[in-house]
Scaffold this motif. Structure first.
Motif, PDB file in Angstrom:
ATOM      1  N   ALA A   3       0.815  -1.215   0.000  1.00  0.00           N
ATOM      2  CA  ALA A   3       0.000   0.000   0.000  1.00  0.00           C
ATOM      3  C   ALA A   3       0.848   1.263   0.000  1.00  0.00           C
ATOM      4  N   GLU A   4       2.083   1.175  -0.464  1.00  0.00           N
ATOM      5  CA  GLU A   4       2.955   2.354  -0.377  1.00  0.00           C
ATOM      6  C   GLU A   4       2.463   3.520  -1.217  1.00  0.00           C
ATOM      7  N   PHE A   5       1.667   3.242  -2.273  1.00  0.00           N
ATOM      8  CA  PHE A   5       1.119   4.299  -3.119  1.00  0.00           C
ATOM      9  C   PHE A   5      -0.340   4.609  -2.764  1.00  0.00           C
ATOM     10  N   GLU A   6      -0.816   4.086  -1.654  1.00  0.00           N
ATOM     11  CA  GLU A   6      -2.208   4.295  -1.258  1.00  0.00           C
ATOM     12  C   GLU A   6      -2.527   5.782  -1.185  1.00  0.00           C
ATOM     13  N   GLY A   7      -3.617   6.191  -1.843  1.00  0.00           N
ATOM     14  CA  GLY A   7      -4.045   7.579  -1.837  1.00  0.00           C
ATOM     15  C   GLY A   7      -3.377   8.444  -2.886  1.00  0.00           C
ATOM     16  N   ALA A  21       2.282  -0.695 -19.725  1.00  0.00           N
ATOM     17  CA  ALA A  21       1.136  -1.435 -19.201  1.00  0.00           C
ATOM     18  C   ALA A  21       1.492  -2.158 -17.914  1.00  0.00           C
ATOM     19  N   ARG A  22       2.658  -2.777 -17.888  1.00  0.00           N
ATOM     20  CA  ARG A  22       3.050  -3.480 -16.663  1.00  0.00           C
ATOM     21  C   ARG A  22       3.317  -2.489 -15.533  1.00  0.00           C
ATOM     22  N   LEU A  27       1.948  -0.229 -10.178  1.00  0.00           N
ATOM     23  CA  LEU A  27       1.562   0.906  -9.340  1.00  0.00           C
ATOM     24  C   LEU A  27       0.187   0.682  -8.716  1.00  0.00           C
ATOM     25  N   ALA A  28      -0.742   0.139  -9.504  1.00  0.00           N
ATOM     26  CA  ALA A  28      -2.078  -0.137  -8.968  1.00  0.00           C
ATOM     27  C   ALA A  28      -2.033  -1.225  -7.903  1.00  0.00           C
ATOM     28  N   ILE A 217      10.794   1.119 -12.001  1.00  0.00           N
ATOM     29  CA  ILE A 217      10.070   2.394 -12.078  1.00  0.00           C
ATOM     30  C   ILE A 217       9.297   2.638 -10.788  1.00  0.00           C
ATOM     31  N   ALA A 218       8.644   1.605 -10.285  1.00  0.00           N
ATOM     32  CA  ALA A 218       7.885   1.739  -9.038  1.00  0.00           C
ATOM     33  C   ALA A 218       8.801   2.117  -7.881  1.00  0.00           C
TER      34      ALA A 218
END
Length: 247
Positions: A3-7, A21-22, A27-28, A217-218
């Motif tokens: 959940a590091e990108f949550e919000g 696409a990957r 990220l999602a 990238i993430a």
């Protein structure tokens, strides 16, 4: 980690296929709300038809994402096109076209995003460069010039915007197993031999996967990487830095 990108809200250009696409999927998976900016629609994510050579198209898409989600935190500048040949292999019009997509296209997207990124507590831009920026590859003069410019642009952007709280980095993939490379192989006289040559060129002996690049990238985009800026991260099986003895 999940959940590091949550919000956070992210846009991925060239996100309808391949590495883009990957990247959108990764990220999602880690909690981001993702919008894809591409000439083609995404099969999985909300997408906006964007031509990165057209400023109005870019600005309208970024504005639409912010209008829908109220913020923008991460920009992945992944849209790009290839080119083959030495310096005589492409005319002036093709040089201008490739540089317009691969370099100025990133500028247009970042420029449209900047006002929103300045308001984010976790702002990050990740540009997709290439091993071609750091290694001289035969028959890739125009493509290499464009990716060398991306690497230099990344460092300049990082210097300009770090004190605004915006981190800028780039990822340098080696030859990746993507639809674009597959199309190149299809046009070769001997696709199997050409694939074997591309695999052998990388020290680990295979093509880089889209997932490996997306994970890099993430990492660069992640709020957990707050001290990473102005970096070129090679994902190339050791091609940039290793000189292995022949087997």
């Amino acid at each position: 980690m999940a959940a590091e990108f949550e919000g956070l809200v992210a846009v991925v250009t060239g996100g309808a296929s391949g590495i883009g696409a990957r990247t959108a999927e990764v990220l999602a998976e880690r909690g981001a709300t993702v919008a894809v900016l591409d000439l083609q629609p995404s099969e999985r994510f909300a997408s906006h038809r964007v031509d990165v050579t057209d400023t109005a198209s870019v600005e309208a898409a970024v504005a639409a994402v912010v209008a829908e989600h109220g913020r923008l935190d991460v920009v992945v500048n992944n849209a790009g096109i290839g080119a083959q040949g030495d310096i005589t292999g492409n005319d002036d019009a093709e040089w201008h076209r490739v540089l317009d997509v691969n370099v100025v296209g990133m500028v247009r997207v970042a420029r449209a995003a900047l006002p929103h990124l300045r308001r984010s507590p976790s702002a990050a831009i990740v540009n997709t460069s290439s091993i071609a920026a750091t290694a001289g590859l035969p028959q890739r003069a125009l493509y290499s010039a464009s990716k060398g410019a991306v690497s230099a642009l990344t460092r300049a952007m990082a210097a300009d915007h770090l004190r605004e709280g915006i981190r800028v980095n780039c990822v340098n993939p080696g030859t990746a197993d993507t639809p674009w490379v597959a199309r190149l192989l299809e046009r070769a006289d001997d696709p199997a031999a050409e694939r074997a040559a591309l695999e052998a060129r990388q020290p680990h002996g295979r093509l880089v996967s889209a997932d490996e690049v997306a994970q890099a990238i993430a990492y660069l985009a992640s709020p957990l990487s707050g001290s990473t800026s102005g970096v070129e991260l090679a994902v190339d099986g050791g091609m940039q830095g290793l000189r292995l003895r022949p087997l």
